[in-house]
Scaffold this active site. Structure first.
Site, PDB file in Angstrom:
ATOM      1  N   ALA A  31       0.935  -1.429   0.141  1.00 59.46           N
ATOM      2  CA  ALA A  31       0.394  -0.279  -0.231  1.00 59.46           C
ATOM      3  C   ALA A  31       0.675   1.781   0.105  1.00 59.46           C
ATOM      4  O   ALA A  31       0.455   2.560  -0.123  1.00 59.46           O
ATOM      5  CB  ALA A  31      -1.378  -0.121   1.076  1.00 59.46           C
ATOM      6  N   SER A  32       2.157   1.346   0.529  1.00 62.80           N
ATOM      7  CA  SER A  32       2.608   2.582   0.409  1.00 62.80           C
ATOM      8  C   SER A  32       3.713   3.032  -0.829  1.00 62.80           C
ATOM      9  O   SER A  32       4.757   3.067  -0.961  1.00 62.80           O
ATOM     10  CB  SER A  32       3.933   2.298   1.878  1.00 62.80           C
ATOM     11  OG  SER A  32       4.722   1.332   1.609  1.00 62.80           O
ATOM     12  N   HIS A 262      -0.842  -6.796 -22.267  1.00 62.79           N
ATOM     13  CA  HIS A 262      -1.346  -5.352 -22.705  1.00 62.79           C
ATOM     14  C   HIS A 262      -1.888  -5.499 -23.948  1.00 62.79           C
ATOM     15  O   HIS A 262      -2.670  -5.559 -25.026  1.00 62.79           O
ATOM     16  CB  HIS A 262      -0.993  -4.286 -22.751  1.00 62.79           C
ATOM     17  CG  HIS A 262      -0.963  -3.331 -21.672  1.00 62.79           C
ATOM     18  ND1 HIS A 262      -1.404  -4.689 -20.644  1.00 62.79           N
ATOM     19  CD2 HIS A 262       0.500  -3.465 -21.149  1.00 62.79           C
ATOM     20  CE1 HIS A 262      -1.028  -3.628 -19.706  1.00 62.79           C
ATOM     21  NE2 HIS A 262       0.020  -2.675 -19.750  1.00 62.79           N
TER      22      HIS A 262
END
Length: 516
Positions: A31-32, A262
């Site tokens: 999360a950081s 992609h």
């Protein structure tokens, strides 16, 4: 008649309204890090600001960086997470639902603390085990996190984990062998219905619109075949270099970073057969069938069907070998282009040209469909010598259909039309559909769409395990050949240009469809 119109309008209103899923706890490993800060948390906040986030909810950030709840909230508040001034008044309320735990991913004690924190947050909010785990960490630690999470009861195949969903970021492995190892490890601890392999390109409006454009309009699908289409060109160009990702990128390269995921997704959506219904499993079945139909690359044919390159220094702009974190003897490609064929009845012998590179002259992702020129033109050819009545097959340009994926999302159609005035004055004109201009607002961030789909349990825009493995099978021989070749046939191109000039010679391209 009016009753029928009312019914149609009510159905349209239903499908044009976002449905909000059941309450979810969003748990983010890493999360950081950069991904969470730039993409995930801004997208969650945007959903919150639009009243599209289910209530109640919580976000639990996990990472090695030492924060507590308060310091993590302060960290987010001072970053670009809340860049939208229109919703700045909501950030205090939003942040009250954000929490953080720091620890070691290889410590069982950390996962025990995570479970206690989740259970406490769910109890306080009267939530019932609906959990979304997001792997926003380097791929090398996915297996460790998932293994420890399973051991400590965070995830599992048991009935009590039925509503647990795990999002895995690309790259899905480094080659076929590592991808299979990762996939087997995931499958040991989760059912396929719980796994969401994310490719953010699939969350872009124009990419999603390819299916609607093809299968909801009778004027295009009958022409969507080798009889009318001459070639298809897909490009994903970046203006920037590798930047802070050099450490990762030097081990990956452009083929792994862009083509295996992609580019193959864009190709499969463009070329797949229509599913019988608009259902996630049926759509993904057709994508897999398409990928299986791509002609494999033999070792002898790789150099004829692929070009790789590396950007070089121009003025103050660094070349790839000058980037911090890149080995001076690196032979990693920052540009790749390839010619693909789909061996089925619809596309036999129609070339698909794919290109992706860094330090190109602009940032742009698009799909260009080149239709065949009229077989017989009734109009005379105009040249510097005057008019000629002689018909030359293909003398008049074919029509072009362009899907602009980014930065400006939209669709263009180029066709021949007469200019006002002289009777034979013709040229190509463009009908331009721009999402922002037509609908009055920018399309939502791709991660917003995908996060909502995860919470709703819709896997349509996510990669299935067989899809991922087939892609690796296709590119493994190419990667092995380039590793053997090292710097041989690694062509240089100046930063700010569209790849090496050798691309057109090697792939035998007379006229580019990428740069239209």
């Amino acid at each position: 008649m009016r009753e029928n119109n009312d019914f149609i309008e009510s159905v349209q209103d239903h499908y044009c309204t976002e449905s909000i899923s059941m309450p979810y706890g969003i748990i983010i490993f890493g999360a950081s890090g950069d991904l969470a800060r730039r993409k995930l948390l801004p997208s969650v906040f945007s959903l919150y600001s639009k009243n599209l986030l289910p209530q109640p909810f919580f976000i639990l950030g996990l990472g090695r960086t030492e924060y507590d709840d308060i310091s993590f909230r302060n960290y987010l508040e001072n970053r670009e997470v809340f860049s939208s001034e229109a919703f700045s008044g909501l950030k205090a309320d939003f942040l009250q639902n954000v929490y953080y735990l720091s620890g070691d991913y290889e410590s069982g004690e950390f996962y025990s603390d995570i479970m206690k924190k989740i259970e406490d947050l769910e109890f306080r909010r009267n939530m019932h085990g609906h959990r979304l785990f997001y792997m926003a960490t380097p791929p090398g630690v996915y297996c460790k996190i998932l293994a420890f999470s399973a051991e400590n009861g965070l995830i599992g195949k048991e009935p009590e984990h039925e509503m647990t969903r795990v999002v895995v970021e690309k790259p899905f492995g480094h080659d076929l062998k590592s991808a299979e190892r990762l996939d087997d490890m995931i499958s040991e601890n989760l059912n396929e219905s719980q796994i969401y392999r994310i490719d953010h390109y699939l969350g872009k409006e124009t990419v999603q619109n390819i299916l609607m454009f093809r299968f909801a309009n009778s004027i295009f699908e009958p022409l969507w075949n080798r009889q009318y289409i001459e070639s298809i060109w897909i490009s994903a160009d970046e203006e920037s270099g590798v930047g802070s990702r050099a450490g990762y990128f030097d081990k990956a390269g452009q083929l792994r970073d862009m083509f295996q995921n992609h580019m193959m997704q864009l190709l499969s959506l463009t070329a797949m057969e229509p599913p019988s219904y608009f259902r996630s499993d049926l759509i993904r079945d057709e994508k897999v069938k398409l990928l299986k139909a791509i002609r494999p690359f033999t070792k002898e044919g790789i150099d004829e069907n692929f070009v790789r390159g590396v950007y070089t220094k121009v003025g103050s702009v660094k070349g790839y070998l000058q980037e911090t974190g890149v080995s001076e003897d690196s032979f990693t490609e920052t540009f790749a282009a390839g010619k693909f064929f789909v061996d089925n009845h619809r596309w036999k012998d129609v070339p698909f040209y794919l290109r992706s590179g860094k330090r190109m002259n602009k940032k742009e992702t698009k799909i260009v469909v080149k239709f065949r020129p009229v077989s017989h033109s009734i109009f005379p050819i105009i040249s510097s010598a005057g008019l000629s009545e002689k018909n030359v097959k293909g003398s008049m340009p074919g029509n072009l259909l362009v899907f602009n994926v980014q930065p400006e999302e939209g669709i263009k159609l180029k066709f021949q039309a007469k200019h006002p005035g002289p009777k034979l004055c013709m040229s190509s004109i463009t009908m331009d559909f721009n999402y922002e201009k037509i609908f009055g607002s920018k399309p939502p961030e791709a991660y917003e769409r995908l996060l909502m789909d995860v919470m709703a349990g819709d896997q349509t825009l996510f990669i299935r395990h067989d899809d991922m493995r087939i892609s690796w099978e296709l590119f493994d021989p190419v990667l092995a050949h380039w590793k053997e070749m090292k710097k041989n046939n690694l062509y240089e191109y100046p930063s700010g240009e569209n790849g090496p000039e050798e691309t057109f010679r090697v792939l035998k391209i007379k006229e580019s469809g990428w740069d239209i």
